[in-house]
Write an enzyme that holds these catalytic residues in place. Structure first.
Site, PDB file in Angstrom:
ATOM      1  N   GLY A   9       0.816  -1.207   0.000  1.00  0.00           N
ATOM      2  CA  GLY A   9       0.000   0.000   0.000  1.00  0.00           C
ATOM      3  C   GLY A   9       0.848   1.253   0.000  1.00  0.00           C
ATOM      4  N   GLN A  11       2.654   4.060  -1.470  1.00  0.00           N
ATOM      5  CA  GLN A  11       2.547   4.705  -2.779  1.00  0.00           C
ATOM      6  C   GLN A  11       3.910   4.940  -3.426  1.00  0.00           C
ATOM      7  OE1 GLN A  11      -0.370   5.161  -4.460  1.00  0.00           O
ATOM      8  NE2 GLN A  11      -1.154   3.972  -2.736  1.00  0.00           N
ATOM      9  N   ASP A  70      10.080  -6.801   0.791  1.00  0.00           N
ATOM     10  CA  ASP A  70      10.395  -6.201   2.084  1.00  0.00           C
ATOM     11  C   ASP A  70      11.811  -5.664   1.969  1.00  0.00           C
ATOM     12  OD1 ASP A  70       9.751  -5.330   4.619  1.00  0.00           O
ATOM     13  OD2 ASP A  70      10.491  -7.132   5.604  1.00  0.00           O
ATOM     14  N   LYS A 181      17.806   6.611 -10.078  1.00  0.00           N
ATOM     15  CA  LYS A 181      17.558   5.696  -8.957  1.00  0.00           C
ATOM     16  C   LYS A 181      17.121   4.332  -9.459  1.00  0.00           C
ATOM     17  CE  LYS A 181      15.015   5.091  -4.673  1.00  0.00           C
ATOM     18  NZ  LYS A 181      13.901   5.520  -3.803  1.00  0.00           N
TER      19      LYS A 181
END
Length: 201
Positions: A9, A11, A70, A181
């Site tokens: 979730g 963003q 993660d 990035k």
């Protein structure tokens, strides 16, 4: 077209992951397209444990292939902390600002050379069409080496990005544009490998 559910979730993560997977022949689905997506408790001992758990549970819930990740910031001077607790380093429901503030406080007396750190991302892919024991059947990791700066700099990114200076650069992740990035970050490295796997899949 294959639908793939991004099991997050966050963003900031969704934006990065959509950009990194944009040239695949897939449809990206996120939690705002479902009602009452369950919150997965990240109580694993490792980043891989948490990524696999999220991917499996949300693949089962949505019926779609699910990708979860993660990510942890591993700081050498802190014996690998915050690590798996990166998102809640300053406490449950801590903000990015609170986590960054705590990290800076703990590194206050150290030189830049002593502030070596790395971001590590583990991405897990789960396919609900697989047998239960093998539903999460692919994990991939990416690592980005760097250092922790003295103060937050930059407006891009999220989490510890304003503090993390990737190796070979003199600016933080939050000062770099997404194009740069997405070539060097931990998440980019993991998802680039995952893209190759998805093409074969």
């Amino acid at each position: 077209m294959t639908k793939i559910f991004l099991a997050t979730g966050n963003q900031g993560k969704i934006k990065e992951m959509k950009e990194l997977l944009s040239n695949l022949d897939i449809e990206i689905v996120t939690s705002d397209q479902f009602e009452d997506v369950p919150e997965v408790i990240e109580d694993g001992d490792t980043l891989a444990d948490n990524a696999i758990k999220k991917a499996k549970e949300l693949a089962e819930y949505t019926g779609l292939i699910a990708i979860a990740d993660d990510t942890g910031l591993i700081v050498d001077a802190l014996d690998g902390k915050p690590g798996v607790y990166s998102a809640r380093y300053a406490g449950e429901n801590a903000t990015d600002e609170e986590n960054n503030k705590k990290l800076l406080h703990e590194l206050a007396d150290l030189s830049l050379e002593e502030r070596t750190a790395r971001f590590k991302t583990v991405v897990a892919l789960a396919n609900p069409g697989q047998e239960e024991e093998s539903i999460a059947f692919k994990t991939i990791q990416g690592v980005c080496e760097g250092q922790i700066g003295y103060k937050p700099l930059g407006e891009n990114g999220f989490g510890y990005d304003p503090l993390f200076i990737p190796k070979g650069y003199d600016r933080t992740f939050a000062q770099l544009n997404s194009e740069v990035k997405n070539q060097i970050s931990h998440r980019a490295k993991a998802l680039i490998k995952m893209k190759k796997y998805l093409k074969r899949l």
